[in-house]
Design an enzyme around this catalytic site. Sequence first.
Site, mmCIF file in Angstrom:
data_model
loop_
_atom_site.group_PDB
_atom_site.id
_atom_site.type_symbol
_atom_site.label_atom_id
_atom_site.label_comp_id
_atom_site.label_asym_id
_atom_site.label_seq_id
_atom_site.Cartn_x
_atom_site.Cartn_y
_atom_site.Cartn_z
ATOM 1 C CB SER A 136 -0.943 -0.092 1.104
ATOM 2 O OG SER A 136 -1.777 -1.182 1.370
ATOM 3 C CE1 TYR A 150 -0.609 0.633 7.491
ATOM 4 C CE2 TYR A 150 -1.220 0.080 5.339
ATOM 5 C CZ TYR A 150 -0.266 -0.348 6.502
ATOM 6 O OH TYR A 150 -0.015 -1.317 6.794
ATOM 7 C CE LYS A 154 3.178 0.544 7.373
ATOM 8 N NZ LYS A 154 4.354 -0.266 8.266
HETATM 9 N N1 LIG Z 1 -1.199 -7.599 8.423
HETATM 10 C C1 LIG Z 1 -1.182 -7.258 7.349
HETATM 11 O O1 LIG Z 1 -1.717 -7.877 6.185
HETATM 12 C C2 LIG Z 1 -0.214 -6.300 6.807
HETATM 13 C C3 LIG Z 1 0.101 -5.856 5.341
HETATM 14 C C4 LIG Z 1 1.092 -5.039 5.187
HETATM 15 C C5 LIG Z 1 1.968 -4.483 6.205
HETATM 16 N N2 LIG Z 1 1.678 -4.667 7.374
HETATM 17 C C6 LIG Z 1 2.675 -4.144 8.215
HETATM 18 O O2 LIG Z 1 3.248 -5.218 9.107
HETATM 19 C C7 LIG Z 1 3.435 -4.371 10.505
HETATM 20 C C8 LIG Z 1 2.593 -5.351 11.485
HETATM 21 O O3 LIG Z 1 1.313 -5.363 11.322
HETATM 22 P P1 LIG Z 1 0.210 -6.268 12.030
HETATM 23 O O4 LIG Z 1 -0.599 -6.513 10.964
HETATM 24 O O5 LIG Z 1 0.916 -7.303 12.948
HETATM 25 O O6 LIG Z 1 -0.528 -5.217 12.906
HETATM 26 P P2 LIG Z 1 -0.708 -5.231 14.262
HETATM 27 O O7 LIG Z 1 -1.358 -6.395 14.949
HETATM 28 O O8 LIG Z 1 -1.528 -3.904 14.695
HETATM 29 O O9 LIG Z 1 0.456 -4.918 15.230
HETATM 30 C C9 LIG Z 1 1.009 -3.775 15.140
HETATM 31 C C10 LIG Z 1 1.912 -3.725 16.524
HETATM 32 O O10 LIG Z 1 2.530 -2.282 16.804
HETATM 33 C C11 LIG Z 1 2.240 -2.040 17.931
HETATM 34 N N3 LIG Z 1 2.176 -0.507 17.986
HETATM 35 C C12 LIG Z 1 1.558 0.424 17.445
HETATM 36 N N4 LIG Z 1 1.860 1.600 17.798
HETATM 37 C C13 LIG Z 1 2.989 1.570 18.485
HETATM 38 C C14 LIG Z 1 4.041 2.380 19.034
HETATM 39 N N5 LIG Z 1 3.745 3.610 19.308
HETATM 40 N N6 LIG Z 1 4.939 2.044 19.895
HETATM 41 C C15 LIG Z 1 5.174 0.669 19.986
HETATM 42 N N7 LIG Z 1 4.176 -0.330 19.455
HETATM 43 C C16 LIG Z 1 3.059 0.162 18.605
HETATM 44 C C17 LIG Z 1 0.787 -2.499 18.226
HETATM 45 O O11 LIG Z 1 0.515 -2.287 19.538
HETATM 46 P P3 LIG Z 1 -1.178 -2.094 19.964
HETATM 47 O O12 LIG Z 1 -2.127 -3.143 19.279
HETATM 48 O O13 LIG Z 1 -1.020 -1.974 21.416
HETATM 49 O O14 LIG Z 1 -1.342 -0.656 19.244
HETATM 50 C C18 LIG Z 1 1.028 -4.018 17.691
HETATM 51 O O15 LIG Z 1 1.351 -4.671 18.616
HETATM 52 C C19 LIG Z 1 2.956 -3.135 10.181
HETATM 53 O O16 LIG Z 1 4.084 -2.341 10.043
HETATM 54 C C20 LIG Z 1 1.984 -2.984 9.140
HETATM 55 O O17 LIG Z 1 1.839 -1.896 8.500
HETATM 56 C C21 LIG Z 1 0.707 -5.616 7.899
#
Ligand SMILES: NC(=O)c1ccc[n+]([C@@H]2O[C@H](COP(=O)([O-])OP(=O)(O)OC[C@H]3O[C@@H](n4cnc5c(N)ncnc54)[C@H](OP(=O)(O)O)[C@@H]3O)[C@@H](O)[C@H]2O)c1
Length: 227
Positions: A136, A150, A154
């Site tokens: 994205s 978002y 990114k």
């Molecule tokens: N899942 C997908 O399909 C997907 C696709 C493309 C990219 N990504 C990227 O992959 C990464 C992980 O995604 P995910 O799906 O595992 O997301 P997620 O489940 O929301 O995990 C993100 C983590 O970051 C933590 N976080 C947020 N703000 C923070 C801060 N200020 N300081 C420290 N920790 C913080 C969150 O904690 P809280 O929950 O407590 O806020 C959560 O543990 C992200 O960079 C996301 O953009 C994910």
Amino acid sequence: MSTALITGCDYGIGFEFARQYAADGWKVHAVCLDEASREKLSALSNDVHFHHVDVSDPAAVSALAERLRGEAVDLLINNAATFAPDGPGTLMLPDMDEFTRVMRVNAVAPIYVADAFETHVAASDRKLMVFIGTRSGSIGDNGSGGHYAYRCSKAALNMAVKSLSCDFAAQGVITAVLHPGSVATETRKGGQIPVDESVTGMRGIIEGLTKEQSGSFRRYDGGTIEW
Ligand SMILES: NC(=O)c1ccc[n+]([C@@H]2O[C@H](COP(=O)([O-])OP(=O)(O)OC[C@H]3O[C@@H](n4cnc5c(N)ncnc54)[C@H](OP(=O)(O)O)[C@@H]3O)[C@@H](O)[C@H]2O)c1
């Protein structure tokens, strides 16, 4: 023993990175936003160290870097990120404070984390800094618009990682942006790829990263993505 420092380990992709590296005998510094995550992270192994740090708080990041001063970090994974729900109107913008919060956590904070841990990573054997981006954030791949906060955060992260690859080259530090795929996590129930498969794929890419690939944007299953 190799050491990883991973941000955003409360759950999802960050937790799975911590779980897999710990299972492979790595020492893991797991950075979490929620104190309640301490127990499950610490239960993974005696070599998983929980740190309650908001990555968008520069004083907290500096304090952690200071606490770990003198420790080599082979692999820094900037994984923590946030999202803003859609707002009203054609562009469905969130309010500007929310937009700015997303930019701060997803694009600005990882640069400051990289700066704070440069010496720890440069002192290690592997010298790797990986940033979890997303398709994205690709300008070349954007055919549908929307999700301004978002996407912009990114895309900005991509630029930062490319610049870091130039600025850290003399220290031998290798940087890369990784797209994890559309992963099923607690916050993204509609994802298609199981989280363990995505993380296993990204670990394979990380393991094979070379100096020549520093500053590249890569998919979890191999291949590169247009910036
Ligand atoms: N899942 C997908 O399909 C997907 C696709 C493309 C990219 N990504 C990227 O992959 C990464 C992980 O995604 P995910 O799906 O595992 O997301 P997620 O489940 O929301 O995990 C993100 C983590 O970051 C933590 N976080 C947020 N703000 C923070 C801060 N200020 N300081 C420290 N920790 C913080 C969150 O904690 P809280 O929950 O407590 O806020 C959560 O543990 C992200 O960079 C996301 O953009 C994910």
